[in-house]
Design an enzyme around this catalytic site. Structure first.
Site, PDB file in Angstrom:
ATOM      1  N   ASN A   1      12.214 -23.683  -2.119  1.00  0.00           N
ATOM      2  CA  ASN A   1      12.072 -25.234  -2.199  1.00  0.00           C
ATOM      3  C   ASN A   1      13.644 -25.770  -2.516  1.00  0.00           C
ATOM      4  O   ASN A   1      13.952 -25.827  -3.629  1.00  0.00           O
ATOM      5  CB  ASN A   1      11.116 -25.437  -3.162  1.00  0.00           C
ATOM      6  CG  ASN A   1      11.096 -27.149  -3.633  1.00  0.00           C
ATOM      7  OD1 ASN A   1      11.501 -27.923  -2.604  1.00  0.00           O
ATOM      8  ND2 ASN A   1      10.535 -27.423  -4.664  1.00  0.00           N
ATOM      9  N   TRP A   2      14.139 -26.354  -1.550  1.00  0.00           N
ATOM     10  CA  TRP A   2      15.454 -26.902  -1.626  1.00  0.00           C
ATOM     11  C   TRP A   2      15.550 -28.169  -2.389  1.00  0.00           C
ATOM     12  O   TRP A   2      16.718 -28.703  -2.641  1.00  0.00           O
ATOM     13  CB  TRP A   2      16.183 -27.135  -0.178  1.00  0.00           C
ATOM     14  CG  TRP A   2      16.601 -25.894   0.520  1.00  0.00           C
ATOM     15  CD1 TRP A   2      16.222 -24.636   0.212  1.00  0.00           C
ATOM     16  CD2 TRP A   2      16.996 -25.959   1.744  1.00  0.00           C
ATOM     17  NE1 TRP A   2      16.897 -23.721   0.971  1.00  0.00           N
ATOM     18  CE2 TRP A   2      17.337 -24.225   1.932  1.00  0.00           C
ATOM     19  CE3 TRP A   2      17.491 -26.789   2.616  1.00  0.00           C
ATOM     20  CZ2 TRP A   2      17.717 -23.912   3.220  1.00  0.00           C
ATOM     21  CZ3 TRP A   2      18.242 -26.513   3.963  1.00  0.00           C
ATOM     22  CH2 TRP A   2      18.485 -25.018   4.237  1.00  0.00           C
ATOM     23  N   LYS A   3      14.552 -28.830  -2.574  1.00  0.00           N
ATOM     24  CA  LYS A   3      14.397 -30.134  -3.287  1.00  0.00           C
ATOM     25  C   LYS A   3      15.421 -31.185  -2.520  1.00  0.00           C
ATOM     26  O   LYS A   3      15.461 -31.008  -1.384  1.00  0.00           O
ATOM     27  CB  LYS A   3      14.757 -30.056  -4.528  1.00  0.00           C
ATOM     28  CG  LYS A   3      14.063 -28.917  -5.450  1.00  0.00           C
ATOM     29  CD  LYS A   3      14.023 -28.984  -6.943  1.00  0.00           C
ATOM     30  CE  LYS A   3      13.372 -27.623  -7.415  1.00  0.00           C
ATOM     31  NZ  LYS A   3      13.101 -27.707  -8.688  1.00  0.00           N
TER      32      LYS A   3
ATOM     33  N   HIS B   1       3.678 -31.132  -6.266  1.00  0.00           N
ATOM     34  CA  HIS B   1       4.885 -30.438  -7.089  1.00  0.00           C
ATOM     35  C   HIS B   1       4.973 -31.008  -8.449  1.00  0.00           C
ATOM     36  O   HIS B   1       4.894 -32.665  -8.227  1.00  0.00           O
ATOM     37  CB  HIS B   1       6.181 -30.381  -6.269  1.00  0.00           C
ATOM     38  CG  HIS B   1       7.272 -29.718  -6.634  1.00  0.00           C
ATOM     39  ND1 HIS B   1       8.006 -30.173  -7.935  1.00  0.00           N
ATOM     40  CD2 HIS B   1       7.849 -28.339  -6.626  1.00  0.00           C
ATOM     41  CE1 HIS B   1       8.982 -29.222  -8.228  1.00  0.00           C
ATOM     42  NE2 HIS B   1       8.744 -28.280  -7.400  1.00  0.00           N
TER      43      HIS B   1
ATOM     44  N   GLU C   1       7.531 -32.237  -9.577  1.00  0.00           N
ATOM     45  CA  GLU C   1       8.454 -33.486  -9.831  1.00  0.00           C
ATOM     46  C   GLU C   1       7.777 -34.860  -9.031  1.00  0.00           C
ATOM     47  O   GLU C   1       8.089 -35.908  -9.160  1.00  0.00           O
ATOM     48  CB  GLU C   1       9.871 -32.990  -9.033  1.00  0.00           C
ATOM     49  CG  GLU C   1      10.444 -32.210  -9.994  1.00  0.00           C
ATOM     50  CD  GLU C   1      11.446 -31.237  -9.128  1.00  0.00           C
ATOM     51  OE1 GLU C   1      11.829 -31.091  -7.892  1.00  0.00           O
ATOM     52  OE2 GLU C   1      11.608 -29.951  -9.869  1.00  0.00           O
TER      53      GLU C   1
ATOM     54  N   GLY D   1      13.598 -25.343 -13.258  1.00  0.00           N
ATOM     55  CA  GLY D   1      14.752 -25.810 -13.054  1.00  0.00           C
ATOM     56  C   GLY D   1      15.433 -25.583 -14.631  1.00  0.00           C
ATOM     57  O   GLY D   1      16.692 -26.184 -14.865  1.00  0.00           O
TER      58      GLY D   1
ATOM     59  N   SER E   1      12.178 -21.276 -12.362  1.00  0.00           N
ATOM     60  CA  SER E   1      13.310 -20.377 -12.778  1.00  0.00           C
ATOM     61  C   SER E   1      13.208 -18.923 -12.273  1.00  0.00           C
ATOM     62  O   SER E   1      13.645 -18.030 -13.070  1.00  0.00           O
ATOM     63  CB  SER E   1      13.449 -20.125 -14.210  1.00  0.00           C
ATOM     64  OG  SER E   1      13.874 -21.752 -14.867  1.00  0.00           O
TER      65      SER E   1
HETATM   66  C1  PEP Z   1      10.613 -25.443  -7.602  1.00  0.00           C
HETATM   67  O1  PEP Z   1      11.332 -26.306  -7.335  1.00  0.00           O
HETATM   68  O2  PEP Z   1       9.344 -25.220  -7.473  1.00  0.00           O
HETATM   69  C2  PEP Z   1      11.132 -24.481  -8.798  1.00  0.00           C
HETATM   70  C3  PEP Z   1      10.401 -23.667  -9.289  1.00  0.00           C
HETATM   71  O3  PEP Z   1      12.365 -24.665  -9.206  1.00  0.00           O
HETATM   72  P1  PEP Z   1      13.380 -23.648  -9.901  1.00  0.00           P
HETATM   73  O4  PEP Z   1      13.081 -22.262  -9.478  1.00  0.00           O
HETATM   74  O5  PEP Z   1      14.552 -24.241  -9.945  1.00  0.00           O
HETATM   75  O6  PEP Z   1      12.918 -23.693 -11.644  1.00  0.00           O
END
Ligand code: PEP
Length: 256
Positions: A10-12, A96, A98, A173, A212
């Protein structure tokens, strides 16, 4: 559980179209020929056409990070599942954390999106997960069950078009992943609930872990019996680190 492990990035809100080209030209050869796992990338909407054309003929599938539930209309700034399908997306991430916590999406709204995306033939990755406060109050299982039941409400027999991402909000994150055995406990619980929702199709759902994930912890996480893939944010932004995670998944599949 016949499905392959799913390794999703997931590039966000990262990367422009030209950076997308650069990424795929580096990443594609790194994962060429790996078919033991399913590889999936979720770029921002604006990068989807580039990602679809750059990944053509490869083992990499493309999805979107969100969508609206209407097909078309006066919904400024929104993108519909029909548009995503035509653009070449096979998957969409919905719910998600976010979207839930920054943009205030409710389980009811997420559920409308799930139903609409399924109707248009997209596969859905529904994200669930508790905040730190909820975890510390002993609410992890209650929160996860509520998000699952409300998110999947009314999908009828389409559970086989769904994958779930368990993403504890406190692990996203932050660099601090859940302990593999703690994640496994929640994943086991999710499978129990999915069996209550649809006993015949629950086993085919892949429950991914997200939060993470990086090359250094991917093996321990992906080796848990009820963890069927990972949703990777930060570590998917560099082709090298995402390819490493893909290779770890493939080697686990090969050793089964
Ligand atoms: C995500 O964007 O769904 C995510 C798990 O991010 P990260 O791996 O950076 O924690």
């Amino acid at each position: 559980m016949a499905e392959k492990l799913l390794i999703a990035g997931n590039w966000k809100m990262h990367k422009t179209p030209s950076q997308t080209v650069e990424y795929f030209r580096a990443f594609k050869p790194m994962v060429e020929g790996i078919d033991e796992v399913e590889i999936l990338i979720f770029p921002p909407f604006i990068d989807i056409p580039t990602a679809v054309s750059e990944s053509r003929g490869s083992n990499i599938k493309i999805g979107a990070q969100n969508c609206y539930f209407e097909k078309e209309g006066a919904f400024t700034g929104e993108i519909s599942p029909v548009m995503l399908r035509e653009a070449g997306c096979e998957y969409v991430i919905l719910g998600h954390s976010e979207r839930r916590h920054i943009f205030g999406e409710t389980d009811e709204l997420i559920n409308k999106k799930v139903i609409s995306a399924l109707e248009e033939g997209l596969r859905v990755i529904l994200c669930v997960g508790e905040t730190l406060q909820e975890r510390e109050s002993g609410l992890t299982f209650t929160v996860v069950e509520t998000q699952l039941r409300l998110g999947l409400s009314g999908i009828g027999d389409k559970l086989d078009r769904i994958d779930i991402a368990y993403e504890p909000v406190w692990a996203i994150g932050t660099g601090v992943a859940a302990k593999p055995e703690d994640a496994e406990e929640v994943h086991r619980f999710i499978y129990e609930k999915l069996k209550e929702i649809n006993p015949t199709k629950a086993e085919g759902v892949r429950v991914l872990y997200g939060g993470s994930v990086k090359p250094s912890n991917a093996e321990a996480i992906l080796s848990q019996p009820h963890i069927k893939g990972v949703l990777v944010g930060g570590a998917s932004l560099k082709p090298e680190s995402f390819a490493e995670i893909v290779k770890i998944g493939a080697s686990i599949e090969r050793s089964k």
